[in-house]
Design a protein around this motif. Structure first.
Motif, PDB file in Angstrom:
ATOM      1  N   ASN A 107       7.768  66.839  84.506  1.00 53.37           N
ATOM      2  CA  ASN A 107       8.414  67.963  85.188  1.00 53.37           C
ATOM      3  C   ASN A 107       9.928  67.880  85.035  1.00 53.37           C
ATOM      4  N   ILE A 108      10.576  69.018  85.213  1.00 53.75           N
ATOM      5  CA  ILE A 108      12.040  69.086  85.177  1.00 53.75           C
ATOM      6  C   ILE A 108      12.530  68.980  86.614  1.00 53.75           C
ATOM      7  N   THR A 109      13.586  68.188  86.828  1.00 55.45           N
ATOM      8  CA  THR A 109      14.107  68.055  88.194  1.00 55.45           C
ATOM      9  C   THR A 109      14.502  69.427  88.738  1.00 55.45           C
ATOM     10  N   ARG A 110      14.306  69.633  90.019  1.00 54.86           N
ATOM     11  CA  ARG A 110      14.507  70.935  90.669  1.00 54.86           C
ATOM     12  C   ARG A 110      15.936  71.444  90.461  1.00 54.86           C
ATOM     13  N   ARG A 111      16.943  70.587  90.660  1.00 52.38           N
ATOM     14  CA  ARG A 111      18.337  71.033  90.532  1.00 52.38           C
ATOM     15  C   ARG A 111      18.633  71.512  89.116  1.00 52.38           C
ATOM     16  N   VAL A 112      18.101  70.806  88.123  1.00 48.43           N
ATOM     17  CA  VAL A 112      18.332  71.216  86.735  1.00 48.43           C
ATOM     18  C   VAL A 112      17.618  72.538  86.460  1.00 48.43           C
ATOM     19  N   LYS A 113      16.393  72.668  86.934  1.00 45.98           N
ATOM     20  CA  LYS A 113      15.641  73.902  86.701  1.00 45.98           C
ATOM     21  C   LYS A 113      16.354  75.101  87.322  1.00 45.98           C
ATOM     22  N   ASP A 114      16.940  74.912  88.509  1.00 50.79           N
ATOM     23  CA  ASP A 114      17.692  76.001  89.138  1.00 50.79           C
ATOM     24  C   ASP A 114      18.878  76.418  88.273  1.00 50.79           C
ATOM     25  N   VAL A 115      19.574  75.437  87.692  1.00 51.89           N
ATOM     26  CA  VAL A 115      20.737  75.734  86.844  1.00 51.89           C
ATOM     27  C   VAL A 115      20.304  76.463  85.581  1.00 51.89           C
ATOM     28  N   ILE A 116      19.260  75.976  84.909  1.00 50.81           N
ATOM     29  CA  ILE A 116      18.886  76.610  83.640  1.00 50.81           C
ATOM     30  C   ILE A 116      18.288  78.008  83.855  1.00 50.81           C
ATOM     31  N   LYS A 117      17.676  78.237  85.000  1.00 46.06           N
ATOM     32  CA  LYS A 117      17.205  79.591  85.297  1.00 46.06           C
ATOM     33  C   LYS A 117      18.387  80.542  85.464  1.00 46.06           C
ATOM     34  N   ARG A 118      19.476  80.034  86.026  1.00 52.23           N
ATOM     35  CA  ARG A 118      20.665  80.857  86.203  1.00 52.23           C
ATOM     36  C   ARG A 118      21.351  81.123  84.855  1.00 52.23           C
ATOM     37  N   VAL A 119      21.381  80.100  83.992  1.00 51.65           N
ATOM     38  CA  VAL A 119      21.998  80.242  82.667  1.00 51.65           C
ATOM     39  C   VAL A 119      21.162  81.165  81.786  1.00 51.65           C
ATOM     40  N   GLN A 120      19.841  81.096  81.927  1.00 48.36           N
ATOM     41  CA  GLN A 120      18.869  81.823  81.113  1.00 48.36           C
ATOM     42  C   GLN A 120      18.842  81.264  79.695  1.00 48.36           C
TER      43      GLN A 120
END
Length: 182
Positions: A107-120
């Motif tokens: 799994n991807i860490t939650r904080r990183v996943k939040d950032v990459i979703k914002r970056v797209q």
């Protein structure tokens, strides 16, 4: 469609399925090459070869690169030699690698996943399965540099090569053209 040894997919269907893992906007960009392992297959340390000439890639020669489908077909035809495909990173594209953010369970860490979703952009697991990388649309030329995102080392590559896997980060396999550059 599930298959087994009795009912294998035709070669063309396998290739088509593999190509469709990547966003449409990247498939026909003539920035693709094939890779050879320097260590073990799938290693982050790889050599770059032209799918057109089957010779070492000459980075400054546009004719050495191909479309994604052509590079994948070359890989399939020469699987005894090549172990994957790669993407030549140059303007208007950039690659952002976030290191050590994949947990032992994949799994991807939650904080990183939040950032990459914002970056797209288009995000996938790297060849070592410990990091992730995003192929992003970046119209202005960007200098390669390092930094930190959500406590993880990152590397922004504006010019170079990266091996790709087609193993999308769930929920983050979007279109590089949708990159938020702010």
């Amino acid at each position: 469609r599930q298959t087994d040894a009795r009912f294998p997919l035709p070669e063309k269907a396998i290739l088509t399925r593999a190509v469709r893992r990547f966003p449409k906007c990247l498939r026909n960009v003539p920035n693709w090459f094939v890779t050879v392992p320097y260590e073990v297959p799938g290693s982050m340390n790889f050599g770059s070869y032209s799918p057109v000439t089957l010779a070492p890639l000459r980075y400054d020669r546009r004719g050495d690169y191909s479309s994604l489908e052509y590079a994948m077909q070359t890989w399939r035809d020469h699987g005894h030699w090549f172990d994957g495909v790669g993407f030549h990173v140059t303007s208007p594209w950039a690659v952002l690698v976030v290191q050590h953010c994949v947990t032992p369970t994949g799994n991807i860490t939650r904080r990183v996943k939040d950032v990459i979703k914002r970056v797209q952009g288009y995000w996938e697991l790297t060849r070592n399965r410990k990091d992730i990388q995003g192929i992003l649309s970046w119209p202005q030329r960007v200098q390669s540099r390092g930094g930190v995102i959500a406590g993880h080392p990152v590397y922004l590559c504006g010019e170079g090569v990266c091996g790709v896997t087609g193993r999308m980060v769930p929920g983050c396999g979007g279109d590089p053209l949708s990159t938020d550059q702010d």
